[in-house]
Design a protein around this motif. Structure first.
Motif, PDB file in Angstrom:
ATOM      1  N   HIS A 226       0.842  -1.193   0.000  1.00  0.00           N
ATOM      2  CA  HIS A 226       0.000   0.000   0.000  1.00  0.00           C
ATOM      3  C   HIS A 226       0.885   1.253   0.000  1.00  0.00           C
ATOM      4  CE1 HIS A 226      -3.533  -2.476   0.832  1.00  0.00           C
ATOM      5  NE2 HIS A 226      -2.822  -3.071   1.756  1.00  0.00           N
ATOM      6  N   GLU A 227       0.814   2.018  -1.065  1.00  0.00           N
ATOM      7  CA  GLU A 227       1.586   3.253  -1.149  1.00  0.00           C
ATOM      8  C   GLU A 227       1.231   4.197  -0.004  1.00  0.00           C
ATOM      9  OE1 GLU A 227       4.178   6.199  -2.598  1.00  0.00           O
ATOM     10  OE2 GLU A 227       4.006   4.049  -3.010  1.00  0.00           O
ATOM     11  N   GLU A 228      -0.034   4.178   0.416  1.00  0.00           N
ATOM     12  CA  GLU A 228      -0.460   5.082   1.485  1.00  0.00           C
ATOM     13  C   GLU A 228       0.254   4.764   2.787  1.00  0.00           C
ATOM     14  OE1 GLU A 228      -4.504   6.467   3.892  1.00  0.00           O
ATOM     15  OE2 GLU A 228      -4.662   5.179   2.121  1.00  0.00           O
ATOM     16  N   ILE A 229       0.487   3.480   3.063  1.00  0.00           N
ATOM     17  CA  ILE A 229       1.192   3.109   4.294  1.00  0.00           C
ATOM     18  C   ILE A 229       2.603   3.679   4.276  1.00  0.00           C
ATOM     19  CG2 ILE A 229       2.128   1.182   5.625  1.00  0.00           C
ATOM     20  CD1 ILE A 229      -0.274  -0.468   4.775  1.00  0.00           C
ATOM     21  N   ARG A 230       3.288   3.513   3.157  1.00  0.00           N
ATOM     22  CA  ARG A 230       4.649   4.037   3.054  1.00  0.00           C
ATOM     23  C   ARG A 230       4.683   5.547   3.281  1.00  0.00           C
ATOM     24  NH1 ARG A 230       7.418   6.940  -0.142  1.00  0.00           N
ATOM     25  NH2 ARG A 230       5.685   7.118  -1.620  1.00  0.00           N
ATOM     26  N   SER A 231       3.800   6.256   2.597  1.00  0.00           N
ATOM     27  CA  SER A 231       3.825   7.716   2.703  1.00  0.00           C
ATOM     28  C   SER A 231       3.455   8.186   4.108  1.00  0.00           C
ATOM     29  CB  SER A 231       2.890   8.338   1.671  1.00  0.00           C
ATOM     30  OG  SER A 231       1.551   7.934   1.890  1.00  0.00           O
ATOM     31  N   LEU A 232       2.525   7.479   4.766  1.00  0.00           N
ATOM     32  CA  LEU A 232       2.139   7.873   6.117  1.00  0.00           C
ATOM     33  C   LEU A 232       3.265   7.641   7.112  1.00  0.00           C
ATOM     34  CD1 LEU A 232      -1.551   6.566   6.278  1.00  0.00           C
ATOM     35  CD2 LEU A 232      -0.803   8.953   6.356  1.00  0.00           C
ATOM     36  N   ILE A 233       3.942   6.505   7.018  1.00  0.00           N
ATOM     37  CA  ILE A 233       5.060   6.246   7.923  1.00  0.00           C
ATOM     38  C   ILE A 233       6.152   7.283   7.713  1.00  0.00           C
ATOM     39  CG2 ILE A 233       6.958   4.654   8.409  1.00  0.00           C
ATOM     40  CD1 ILE A 233       5.056   2.349   8.157  1.00  0.00           C
ATOM     41  N   GLU A 234       6.435   7.609   6.472  1.00  0.00           N
ATOM     42  CA  GLU A 234       7.463   8.612   6.209  1.00  0.00           C
ATOM     43  C   GLU A 234       7.035   9.987   6.729  1.00  0.00           C
ATOM     44  OE1 GLU A 234       8.359   8.409   2.073  1.00  0.00           O
ATOM     45  OE2 GLU A 234       9.653   6.645   2.318  1.00  0.00           O
ATOM     46  N   ARG A 235       5.738  10.308   6.570  1.00  0.00           N
ATOM     47  CA  ARG A 235       5.265  11.612   7.051  1.00  0.00           C
ATOM     48  C   ARG A 235       5.417  11.723   8.565  1.00  0.00           C
ATOM     49  NH1 ARG A 235      -0.998  12.848   7.054  1.00  0.00           N
ATOM     50  NH2 ARG A 235      -0.807  12.268   4.854  1.00  0.00           N
ATOM     51  N   TYR A 236       4.960  10.707   9.302  1.00  0.00           N
ATOM     52  CA  TYR A 236       4.945  10.810  10.763  1.00  0.00           C
ATOM     53  C   TYR A 236       6.297  10.528  11.402  1.00  0.00           C
ATOM     54  CZ  TYR A 236      -0.105  11.235  10.432  1.00  0.00           C
ATOM     55  OH  TYR A 236      -1.363  11.680  10.132  1.00  0.00           O
ATOM     56  N   SER A 237       7.217   9.960  10.632  1.00  0.00           N
ATOM     57  CA  SER A 237       8.544   9.716  11.205  1.00  0.00           C
ATOM     58  C   SER A 237       9.549  10.784  10.805  1.00  0.00           C
ATOM     59  CB  SER A 237       9.056   8.338  10.758  1.00  0.00           C
ATOM     60  OG  SER A 237       9.174   8.260   9.354  1.00  0.00           O
ATOM     61  N   ARG A 238       9.129  11.738   9.996  1.00  0.00           N
ATOM     62  CA  ARG A 238      10.046  12.775   9.526  1.00  0.00           C
ATOM     63  C   ARG A 238      10.562  13.610  10.692  1.00  0.00           C
ATOM     64  NH1 ARG A 238       6.833  15.135   5.750  1.00  0.00           N
ATOM     65  NH2 ARG A 238       7.328  13.377   4.373  1.00  0.00           N
ATOM     66  N   ASN A 239      11.880  13.823  10.706  1.00  0.00           N
ATOM     67  CA  ASN A 239      12.546  14.652  11.716  1.00  0.00           C
ATOM     68  C   ASN A 239      12.432  14.081  13.131  1.00  0.00           C
ATOM     69  OD1 ASN A 239      13.223  16.600   9.750  1.00  0.00           O
ATOM     70  ND2 ASN A 239      11.210  17.560   9.973  1.00  0.00           N
ATOM     71  N   ARG A 240      12.128  12.797  13.237  1.00  0.00           N
ATOM     72  CA  ARG A 240      12.072  12.182  14.566  1.00  0.00           C
ATOM     73  C   ARG A 240      13.468  11.813  15.019  1.00  0.00           C
ATOM     74  NH1 ARG A 240       7.269  10.578  16.584  1.00  0.00           N
ATOM     75  NH2 ARG A 240       8.313   9.073  17.899  1.00  0.00           N
ATOM     76  N   PHE A 241      13.647  11.769  16.336  1.00  0.00           N
ATOM     77  CA  PHE A 241      14.928  11.360  16.899  1.00  0.00           C
ATOM     78  C   PHE A 241      15.123   9.861  16.721  1.00  0.00           C
ATOM     79  CE2 PHE A 241      17.132   9.379  20.489  1.00  0.00           C
ATOM     80  CZ  PHE A 241      18.373   9.985  20.393  1.00  0.00           C
TER      81      PHE A 241
END
Length: 289
Positions: A226-241
């Protein structure tokens, strides 16, 4: 009793005495019953505050005392008899959901197969005790042994149980949760009343900061169907420690352990080389060997 006084009692008392005190104090109707708004506190709240003051040894005693109560309540399932003390059980489960005690796991496992008796126990109060049992079990689990149970529960007709299954998967570990994201998404697509699927991913990333998002999740998401899963994980993990590679635990003889022998400068050099596109520790180590 104040939270401080309860904490002192728990420290000094034997398991049976703690069990008896819990049964006496928590076998009452909770103000949380039937409430769907914030701010309502139940009779378990002073105990939650007390447990925050307790040592691991004391917490283990309380967990065993709570487990004893759960097992006593589970015996009511024989021949489909009602649970003996549903008000007490509701409050014990609320306590365990808010302050998980792993020692209570056997009792929660026993309640897991008592769906019908628990469903009927508190209907007069507008509550489903089986939902409470599922939420407490989700909080208390410390492994992924129940992953198959939670995945099967995703298909349940009752939305409350589906929501509990999503929480159960999230709390049984990020690897199991990532592996189930495709199935969870299918359920959310089919049942929009569950709310936005994006919230599932957001809470998963927040729940498990120990995972090196986003790349580590890719290995457990079935190839990112699912492309949406990939994009969501990348969105919410961006700039995380994320922990530096040098701080990750390493077993003797492992690739990381051998790399560490070369010194922190060597480890940092390899991390910088792969900084343009974050990757999982395993892939960094493969590149270093």
């Amino acid at each position: 009793m104040t939270a401080k006084e309860i904490a002192e009692f728990l420290r000094q008392a034997a398991i049976q005495a703690i069990r008896d005190r819990l049964a006496a104090d928590l076998n009452v109707q909770s103000r949380r019953m039937g409430s769907r708004g914030p701010g309502e506190l139940g009779p378990e709240e002073p105990y939650i505050q007390a447990l925050e003051r307790c040592s691991p040894e004391t917490l283990a005693k309380v967990g065993l005392a709570a487990n004893a109560i759960l097992l006593e309540e589970a015996r009511g399932d024989a021949n489909m008899k009602p649970v003996p003390d549903p008000l007490l059980l509701y409050n014990i489960l609320s306590l365990l959901e808010a302050f998980p005690l792993p020692e209570a796991r056997p009792g929660l496992d026993a309640l897991r197969v008592m769906r019908e008796p628990l469903q009927k126990a508190l209907t007069d109060y507008g509550e489903d005790l089986y939902t409470q049992a599922l939420l407490a079990l989700a909080a208390v689990q410390t492994d992924a042994l129940l992953a198959d149970f939670w995945i099967a529960l995703l298909q349940d007709a009752d939305l409350h149980y589906v929501e509990a299954a999503v929480i159960g998967l999230r709390k049984c570990g990020w690897m199991a949760a990532c592996g189930a994201l495709g199935e969870i998404k299918e359920v959310f697509d089919r049942r929009p009343e569950l709310g936005p699927f994006s919230r599932v991913v957001m809470l998963l990333v927040d729940e498990h900061p120990e995972a090196n998002w986003p790349d580590c999740g890719r290995d457990y998401c079935g190839g990112w169907e699912h492309e949406e899963i990939r994009s969501l994980i990348e969105r919410y993990s961006r700039n995380r420690f994320s922990k530096p590679l040098y701080e990750l635990p390493s077993a003797a003889g492992s690739a990381l352990a051998e790399l560490k022998k070369k010194g922190i400068t060597c480890v940092e050099k390899i991390e910088r080389e792969h900084a343009a596109r974050p990757v999982s520790p395993s892939r960094v180590l493969m590149a270093a060997t």
